[in-house]
Write a protein that holds these residues in place. Sequence first.
Motif, PDB file in Angstrom:
ATOM      1  N   PHE A 182      52.037  33.134  41.672  1.00 18.96           N
ATOM      2  CA  PHE A 182      52.808  33.748  40.590  1.00 18.96           C
ATOM      3  C   PHE A 182      51.887  34.261  39.487  1.00 18.96           C
ATOM      4  CE2 PHE A 182      55.023  33.415  36.504  1.00 18.96           C
ATOM      5  CZ  PHE A 182      56.060  34.312  36.730  1.00 18.96           C
ATOM      6  N   ILE A 183      50.905  33.451  39.134  1.00 22.96           N
ATOM      7  CA  ILE A 183      49.940  33.873  38.101  1.00 22.96           C
ATOM      8  C   ILE A 183      49.181  35.116  38.574  1.00 22.96           C
ATOM      9  CG2 ILE A 183      47.810  33.206  36.905  1.00 22.96           C
ATOM     10  CD1 ILE A 183      48.975  30.342  36.818  1.00 22.96           C
ATOM     11  N   VAL A 228      50.253  37.437  40.616  1.00 23.55           N
ATOM     12  CA  VAL A 228      51.156  38.584  40.545  1.00 23.55           C
ATOM     13  C   VAL A 228      51.306  39.059  39.106  1.00 23.55           C
ATOM     14  CG1 VAL A 228      53.553  39.314  40.857  1.00 23.55           C
ATOM     15  CG2 VAL A 228      52.395  38.065  42.669  1.00 23.55           C
ATOM     16  N   VAL A 229      51.460  38.128  38.166  1.00 26.93           N
ATOM     17  CA  VAL A 229      51.614  38.502  36.755  1.00 26.93           C
ATOM     18  C   VAL A 229      50.354  39.204  36.254  1.00 26.93           C
ATOM     19  CG1 VAL A 229      51.839  37.585  34.419  1.00 26.93           C
ATOM     20  CG2 VAL A 229      53.326  36.752  36.225  1.00 26.93           C
ATOM     21  N   PHE A 230      49.181  38.635  36.527  1.00 25.35           N
ATOM     22  CA  PHE A 230      47.934  39.253  36.073  1.00 25.35           C
ATOM     23  C   PHE A 230      47.697  40.600  36.757  1.00 25.35           C
ATOM     24  CE2 PHE A 230      45.649  35.126  34.641  1.00 25.35           C
ATOM     25  CZ  PHE A 230      46.391  35.136  33.471  1.00 25.35           C
ATOM     26  N   ALA A 272      49.996  42.672  37.923  1.00 30.49           N
ATOM     27  CA  ALA A 272      50.934  43.643  37.366  1.00 30.49           C
ATOM     28  C   ALA A 272      50.488  44.091  35.973  1.00 30.49           C
ATOM     29  CB  ALA A 272      52.341  43.049  37.312  1.00 30.49           C
ATOM     30  N   ALA A 273      50.061  43.136  35.153  1.00 31.25           N
ATOM     31  CA  ALA A 273      49.598  43.481  33.809  1.00 31.25           C
ATOM     32  C   ALA A 273      48.371  44.387  33.881  1.00 31.25           C
ATOM     33  CB  ALA A 273      49.272  42.214  33.021  1.00 31.25           C
TER      34      ALA A 273
END
Length: 94
Positions: free
Chosen positions: A61-62, A64-66, A68-69
């Motif tokens: 999850f981390i 994917v978040v990083f 995407a950012a």
Amino acid sequence: MITLFVIALAAIVGFEIISRVPAILHTPLMSGSNFIHGVVLIGAMIALGEAEGFWQTTLGFIAVVFGAANAVGGYVVTERMLEMFKPSDKKGNK
């Protein structure tokens, strides 16, 4: 140990290559790197989909978040750089 060596070598080579890019080529280079960030994001989503357990899911999850950012931020920076090359309107009309 070999993995850390490869990462360090890639960081040094990447820094040396990027630091020698002329200013006029930064926009095309950013567009190309945005494509790579998109591929990294897809890989992170695949890894998250295959995750088993709390820690793998959390790290996925981390990632994917990083990812995407990073991709979105790259497109924002590219858009701002392209705005600098547009001719300015002297009358104030857009």
